[in-house]
Write a protein that holds these residues in place. Structure first.
Motif, PDB file in Angstrom:
ATOM      1  N   CYS A  67       0.827  -1.202   0.000  1.00  0.00           N
ATOM      2  CA  CYS A  67       0.000   0.000   0.000  1.00  0.00           C
ATOM      3  C   CYS A  67       0.865   1.258   0.000  1.00  0.00           C
ATOM      4  CB  CYS A  67      -0.924   0.005   1.218  1.00  0.00           C
ATOM      5  SG  CYS A  67      -2.213  -1.272   1.143  1.00  0.00           S
ATOM      6  N   GLU A  68       1.892   1.253   0.828  1.00  0.00           N
ATOM      7  CA  GLU A  68       2.782   2.419   0.901  1.00  0.00           C
ATOM      8  C   GLU A  68       3.520   2.622  -0.414  1.00  0.00           C
ATOM      9  OE1 GLU A  68       5.125   1.476   4.348  1.00  0.00           O
ATOM     10  OE2 GLU A  68       3.854   2.692   5.662  1.00  0.00           O
ATOM     11  N   GLU A 120      -6.066 -16.595  -1.400  1.00  0.00           N
ATOM     12  CA  GLU A 120      -4.739 -16.800  -0.833  1.00  0.00           C
ATOM     13  C   GLU A 120      -3.788 -15.729  -1.346  1.00  0.00           C
ATOM     14  OE1 GLU A 120      -3.309 -20.727  -1.336  1.00  0.00           O
ATOM     15  OE2 GLU A 120      -5.093 -21.660  -0.491  1.00  0.00           O
ATOM     16  N   GLN A 121      -4.023 -15.302  -2.584  1.00  0.00           N
ATOM     17  CA  GLN A 121      -3.180 -14.262  -3.163  1.00  0.00           C
ATOM     18  C   GLN A 121      -3.981 -12.965  -3.214  1.00  0.00           C
ATOM     19  OE1 GLN A 121      -1.734 -15.305  -6.980  1.00  0.00           O
ATOM     20  NE2 GLN A 121      -0.074 -13.811  -6.976  1.00  0.00           N
ATOM     21  N   THR A 122      -3.367 -11.868  -2.797  1.00  0.00           N
ATOM     22  CA  THR A 122      -4.093 -10.604  -2.782  1.00  0.00           C
ATOM     23  C   THR A 122      -4.373 -10.146  -4.204  1.00  0.00           C
ATOM     24  OG1 THR A 122      -2.000  -9.428  -2.644  1.00  0.00           O
ATOM     25  CG2 THR A 122      -3.151  -9.860  -0.573  1.00  0.00           C
ATOM     26  N   ASP A 123      -5.561  -9.591  -4.384  1.00  0.00           N
ATOM     27  CA  ASP A 123      -5.990  -9.129  -5.697  1.00  0.00           C
ATOM     28  C   ASP A 123      -5.860  -7.610  -5.742  1.00  0.00           C
ATOM     29  OD1 ASP A 123      -7.209  -8.472  -8.017  1.00  0.00           O
ATOM     30  OD2 ASP A 123      -9.100  -9.517  -7.611  1.00  0.00           O
ATOM     31  N   ASP A 170      -1.214  -4.231 -14.068  1.00  0.00           N
ATOM     32  CA  ASP A 170      -1.374  -5.053 -12.867  1.00  0.00           C
ATOM     33  C   ASP A 170      -2.320  -4.428 -11.846  1.00  0.00           C
ATOM     34  OD1 ASP A 170       0.536  -6.981 -13.742  1.00  0.00           O
ATOM     35  OD2 ASP A 170       2.130  -5.572 -13.215  1.00  0.00           O
ATOM     36  N   LEU A 171      -2.625  -3.145 -12.010  1.00  0.00           N
ATOM     37  CA  LEU A 171      -3.436  -2.449 -11.008  1.00  0.00           C
ATOM     38  C   LEU A 171      -4.647  -1.784 -11.663  1.00  0.00           C
ATOM     39  CD1 LEU A 171      -3.645  -1.572  -8.016  1.00  0.00           C
ATOM     40  CD2 LEU A 171      -2.343   0.448  -8.613  1.00  0.00           C
ATOM     41  N   CYS A 172      -5.856  -2.298 -11.322  1.00  0.00           N
ATOM     42  CA  CYS A 172      -7.130  -1.722 -11.786  1.00  0.00           C
ATOM     43  C   CYS A 172      -7.247  -1.818 -13.341  1.00  0.00           C
ATOM     44  CB  CYS A 172      -7.270  -0.294 -11.251  1.00  0.00           C
ATOM     45  SG  CYS A 172      -7.130  -0.245  -9.430  1.00  0.00           S
ATOM     46  N   CYS A 173      -7.177  -2.871 -13.817  1.00  0.00           N
ATOM     47  CA  CYS A 173      -7.820  -3.183 -15.147  1.00  0.00           C
ATOM     48  C   CYS A 173      -7.364  -2.346 -16.283  1.00  0.00           C
ATOM     49  CB  CYS A 173      -9.339  -3.060 -15.028  1.00  0.00           C
ATOM     50  SG  CYS A 173     -10.029  -4.178 -13.903  1.00  0.00           S
ATOM     51  N   GLU A 174      -6.139  -1.710 -16.131  1.00  0.00           N
ATOM     52  CA  GLU A 174      -5.725  -1.014 -17.368  1.00  0.00           C
ATOM     53  C   GLU A 174      -5.215  -2.091 -18.305  1.00  0.00           C
ATOM     54  OE1 GLU A 174      -2.648   2.351 -18.260  1.00  0.00           O
ATOM     55  OE2 GLU A 174      -4.638   3.023 -17.733  1.00  0.00           O
ATOM     56  N   TYR A 175      -6.102  -2.491 -19.192  1.00  0.00           N
ATOM     57  CA  TYR A 175      -5.767  -3.587 -20.109  1.00  0.00           C
ATOM     58  C   TYR A 175      -4.792  -3.137 -21.175  1.00  0.00           C
ATOM     59  CZ  TYR A 175      -9.838  -5.748 -18.039  1.00  0.00           C
ATOM     60  OH  TYR A 175     -10.752  -6.266 -17.153  1.00  0.00           O
ATOM     61  N   LEU A 214      -7.853  -2.693  -4.453  1.00  0.00           N
ATOM     62  CA  LEU A 214      -7.315  -1.390  -4.080  1.00  0.00           C
ATOM     63  C   LEU A 214      -7.882  -0.256  -4.919  1.00  0.00           C
ATOM     64  CD1 LEU A 214      -3.531  -2.277  -3.737  1.00  0.00           C
ATOM     65  CD2 LEU A 214      -5.270  -2.217  -1.962  1.00  0.00           C
ATOM     66  N   CYS A 215      -8.585  -0.575  -5.980  1.00  0.00           N
ATOM     67  CA  CYS A 215      -8.961   0.450  -6.959  1.00  0.00           C
ATOM     68  C   CYS A 215      -9.755   1.597  -6.348  1.00  0.00           C
ATOM     69  CB  CYS A 215      -9.741  -0.174  -8.106  1.00  0.00           C
ATOM     70  SG  CYS A 215      -8.740  -1.310  -9.079  1.00  0.00           S
ATOM     71  N   ASN A 216     -10.739   1.286  -5.505  1.00  0.00           N
ATOM     72  CA  ASN A 216     -11.575   2.348  -4.940  1.00  0.00           C
ATOM     73  C   ASN A 216     -10.772   3.287  -4.057  1.00  0.00           C
ATOM     74  OD1 ASN A 216     -13.695   1.240  -6.259  1.00  0.00           O
ATOM     75  ND2 ASN A 216     -14.789   0.523  -4.460  1.00  0.00           N
ATOM     76  N   THR A 217      -9.921   2.710  -3.203  1.00  0.00           N
ATOM     77  CA  THR A 217      -9.139   3.541  -2.296  1.00  0.00           C
ATOM     78  C   THR A 217      -8.133   4.396  -3.049  1.00  0.00           C
ATOM     79  OG1 THR A 217      -9.367   2.033  -0.431  1.00  0.00           O
ATOM     80  CG2 THR A 217      -7.494   3.512  -0.377  1.00  0.00           C
ATOM     81  N   VAL A 218      -7.437   3.811  -4.005  1.00  0.00           N
ATOM     82  CA  VAL A 218      -6.435   4.575  -4.760  1.00  0.00           C
ATOM     83  C   VAL A 218      -7.121   5.618  -5.634  1.00  0.00           C
ATOM     84  CG1 VAL A 218      -4.471   4.437  -6.340  1.00  0.00           C
ATOM     85  CG2 VAL A 218      -4.867   2.592  -4.716  1.00  0.00           C
ATOM     86  N   SER A 219      -8.297   5.284  -6.181  1.00  0.00           N
ATOM     87  CA  SER A 219      -9.069   6.260  -6.969  1.00  0.00           C
ATOM     88  C   SER A 219      -9.452   7.453  -6.114  1.00  0.00           C
ATOM     89  CB  SER A 219     -10.332   5.620  -7.541  1.00  0.00           C
ATOM     90  OG  SER A 219     -10.011   4.630  -8.477  1.00  0.00           O
ATOM     91  N   GLU A 220      -9.904   7.193  -4.883  1.00  0.00           N
ATOM     92  CA  GLU A 220     -10.295   8.274  -3.989  1.00  0.00           C
ATOM     93  C   GLU A 220      -9.086   9.117  -3.598  1.00  0.00           C
ATOM     94  OE1 GLU A 220     -12.883  10.736  -2.035  1.00  0.00           O
ATOM     95  OE2 GLU A 220     -13.309   9.129  -3.452  1.00  0.00           O
ATOM     96  N   PHE A 221      -7.953   8.469  -3.369  1.00  0.00           N
ATOM     97  CA  PHE A 221      -6.715   9.186  -3.064  1.00  0.00           C
ATOM     98  C   PHE A 221      -6.375  10.144  -4.210  1.00  0.00           C
ATOM     99  CE2 PHE A 221      -1.996   9.421  -2.898  1.00  0.00           C
ATOM    100  CZ  PHE A 221      -1.841   9.889  -1.608  1.00  0.00           C
ATOM    101  N   SER A 222      -6.510   9.641  -5.430  1.00  0.00           N
ATOM    102  CA  SER A 222      -6.217  10.450  -6.615  1.00  0.00           C
ATOM    103  C   SER A 222      -7.199  11.613  -6.740  1.00  0.00           C
ATOM    104  CB  SER A 222      -6.274   9.570  -7.864  1.00  0.00           C
ATOM    105  OG  SER A 222      -5.974  10.307  -9.017  1.00  0.00           O
ATOM    106  N   ARG A 223      -8.501  11.338  -6.514  1.00  0.00           N
ATOM    107  CA  ARG A 223      -9.535  12.377  -6.595  1.00  0.00           C
ATOM    108  C   ARG A 223      -9.274  13.489  -5.579  1.00  0.00           C
ATOM    109  NH1 ARG A 223     -13.539   8.291  -7.962  1.00  0.00           N
ATOM    110  NH2 ARG A 223     -13.651   7.652  -5.806  1.00  0.00           N
ATOM    111  N   GLN A 224      -8.974  13.076  -4.344  1.00  0.00           N
ATOM    112  CA  GLN A 224      -8.773  14.080  -3.296  1.00  0.00           C
ATOM    113  C   GLN A 224      -7.494  14.865  -3.527  1.00  0.00           C
ATOM    114  OE1 GLN A 224      -9.567  13.209   0.769  1.00  0.00           O
ATOM    115  NE2 GLN A 224     -11.245  11.810   0.307  1.00  0.00           N
TER     116      GLN A 224
END
Length: 206
Positions: free
Chosen positions: A129-130, A167-170, A199-204, A174-184
């Motif tokens: 996260c950090e 078992e493995q973190t997905d 690898d993070l939030c579906c940027e295909y 994190l998408c909602n929290t990181v999106s809100e961090f970006s918005r704020q």
């Protein structure tokens, strides 16, 4: 929302004004409501702007004339952070206690207290996260936002993702929290770069 004598009800996919379904954009009695590709915006002549992404982010801006005249979940707008909002009888409230303190029951339904399971067993997720929140994409945000609180939210998201069955973190968790961090960050005057990756939030990538 009760604005200028009108009652505006927002739900995903519909806006109802005084009991009647509205087709956006609409302007009525000093209230203007429009829909953009990502938000529903409500502007009221009385000095209010509300922005909702039809999901998990609801932002309210008030005119300076309301300074020190508000109360409730959003705080007292006195310009002094933490003074009244998060303290009760001199004791600092936890995020959960604060939310439960301000919850309001409706006429036909009551809100249950919100509880959050302990995330102590998930502290090993803190470095990930950090790494994301303090990364170069957010270098203009670091002096504007409380990274500690967002890190805690990020750890909680990972910890409770999939009810702990994964078992493995997905990273999608994190998408909602990181999106809100970006918005704020943007709202506070920062300029985050594109933080989404394959690898993070579906940027295909194709």
């Amino acid at each position: 929302m009760k604005l200028e004598g009108s009652v505006v009800e927002l739900s995903k996919g519909s806006v109802v004004i005084d009991g009647k379904s509205a087709v956006l954009p609409v302007s009525q009695s000093g209230v203007f409501i429009e829909k953009t590709p990502t938000y529903i915006k409500i502007k009221a002549k009385l000095g209010l702007l509300a922005i909702w992404n039809e999901e998990d982010s609801f932002l309210v801006e008030l005119d300076q004339k309301y300074k020190n005249q508000t109360c409730g979940l959003c705080g007292d707008f006195n310009g002094v952070q933490l003074y009244n909002e998060f303290y009760s009888h001199g004791v600092k409230l936890s995020t959960m206690d604060f939310a439960n303190f301000w919850k309001m029951d409706g006429p036909v339904e009551s809100c249950s207290d919100y509880t959050l399971e302990s995330t102590q067993s998930c502290n090993d997720m803190k470095p990930l996260c950090e790494q994301i929140l303090t990364g170069p994409a957010f270098n203009t945000c670091h002096n504007l936002l409380d990274i500690t609180s967002f890190t805690s939210a990020c750890v909680a998201d990972l910890c409770h993702c999939g009810n702990g069955k994964n078992e493995q973190t997905d990273p999608f968790c994190l998408c909602n929290t990181v999106s809100e961090f970006s918005r704020q960050c943007v709202h506070a005057g920062g300029k985050p770069h594109n933080w989404r990756t394959k690898d993070l939030c579906c940027e295909y990538t194709y």
